[in-house]
Design an enzyme around this catalytic site. Structure first.
Site, short mmCIF file in Angstrom:
data_model
loop_
_atom_site.label_atom_id
_atom_site.label_comp_id
_atom_site.label_asym_id
_atom_site.label_seq_id
_atom_site.Cartn_x
_atom_site.Cartn_y
_atom_site.Cartn_z
N SER A 73 0.95 -1.04 -0.03
CA SER A 73 0.02 -0.17 0.02
C SER A 73 0.67 1.21 0.02
CB SER A 73 -0.88 0.11 1.46
OG SER A 73 -1.34 1.41 1.51
N TYR A 165 -10.79 14.42 -3.79
CA TYR A 165 -9.79 13.97 -4.94
C TYR A 165 -9.14 15.20 -5.72
CZ TYR A 165 -8.65 11.85 -9.58
OH TYR A 165 -8.10 11.08 -10.77
N LYS A 169 -5.26 15.95 -5.85
CA LYS A 169 -4.61 16.01 -7.25
C LYS A 169 -3.62 17.32 -7.50
CE LYS A 169 -5.30 11.88 -9.03
NZ LYS A 169 -3.99 11.06 -9.02
#
Length: 302
Positions: A73, A165, A169
């Site tokens: 991970s 998100y 980003k």
């Protein structure tokens, strides 16, 4: 000029399927030895199995390439360090890192749980930080490195339901801006790729004919250019459906207003002039903003 990776070692995260798989296959096809990393979880990050990564490795080997699988991970720094060591033990170096791993937990901000916000940031941002940190000293020592961050139009321009998100980003762009400056002296180039592609993460969001145009393979050329020894640095390349663009964070010329009791009113009245994009620049570092401001202030005094 041929874009080849003979003698190069690449790590691609989130490479068990979708875009990451295409990245790994393309790098291997062009001569790179590839560590294929994938947690093997669901789109929302749950679960995990090395099977997906191993299947891509099997594909690469069947085509005559060299690859190894890894199920770490990216949120686990110790596991990421072991992943980098695995590549070094196998091939002696790491030349290319493609930070592609990511998850989605989309909801409007009003309905989003903070745990879902934090997890998306942990995977996208801290995952890329962990992987980059794990290769950084190695790349500095060998005086060569190519790092590709995966940003998104959702971060650059916004997208309803993707505050977590999008924040993660765009943070990767900020990370790139500074790392490209710090890596320059040792030939470490750091860039961002903003893909539009039909993958597990987007298949429920678009009509079938649009998805058909947005094959993940169509994004791969931009990754190869950003990962190659001839790559630029500090560049945001956008790619989708065979179309390629560049995104820039710019600074307008602005207006010097000074500091007076009515400066807020003056700013409000002249905001259109302040935001006018005529003659805007793409700053080479954060110092450009301060330089522009002080230069205008000094000129006003004269």
């Amino acid at each position: 000029m041929s874009i080849d990776f003979k003698g190069r070692v690449a790590i691609v995260t989130g490479a068990g399927g979708g875009l990451g798989r295409q990245h790994a296959l393309a790098l291997a096809a062009r001569g790179a030895k590839v560590l294929v990393n994938d947690l093997g979880g669901a789109v929302d990050g749950q679960g995990g199995s090395v099977t997906a990564a191993q299947q891509v490795v099997d594909e690469i080997r069947a085509a005559g390439g060299e690859a190894i699988a890894n199920g770490a991970s990216v949120t686990d720094f110790a596991a990421v360090q072991a992943m980098v060591q695995q590549a070094v033990d196998a091939w002696g170096r790491v030349d290319v890192l493609v930070n592609n791993a990511g998850i989605l937990r989309d909801k409007s901000f009003a309905k989003m749980e903070l745990a879902d916000f934090k997890l998306v940031v942990d995977v996208h941002l801290m995952g890329a930080v962990n992987c980059t940190k794990a290769v950084w000293a190695l790349m500095n020592e060998q005086k060569y490195g190519r790092i590709v961050m995966t940003t998104s139009s959702s971060g650059l321009y916004g997208n309803f339901g993707q505050s977590n998100y999008g924040a993660a980003k765009l943070a990767l762009v900020g990370l790139m801006q500074t790392l490209s400056l710090e890596g320059a002296k040792n030939n470490i180039h750091v860039n961002c790729l903003a893909p539009t592609a039909a993958t597990r993460m987007t298949e429920g969001l678009m009509p079938a004919e649009v998805l058909a145009a947005l094959k993940p393979e169509a994004v791969v050329p931009a990754m190869l250019v950003l990962a190659h020894e001839s790559a630029p640095t500090r560049t945001i390349l956008c790619a989708g459906a065979g179309t390629f663009e560049a995104a820039h964070i710019t600074l307008t010329q602005g207006v010097h207003l000074g500091l007076a009791a009515d400066t807020p009113e003056q700013l409000a009245a002249r905001l259109a002039q302040v935001t006018d994009r005529n003659g805007e620049q793409v700053p080479q570092s954060g110092a450009a903003q301060g330089t522009n401001e002080v230069t205008q202030a000094m000129a006003a005094r004269g």
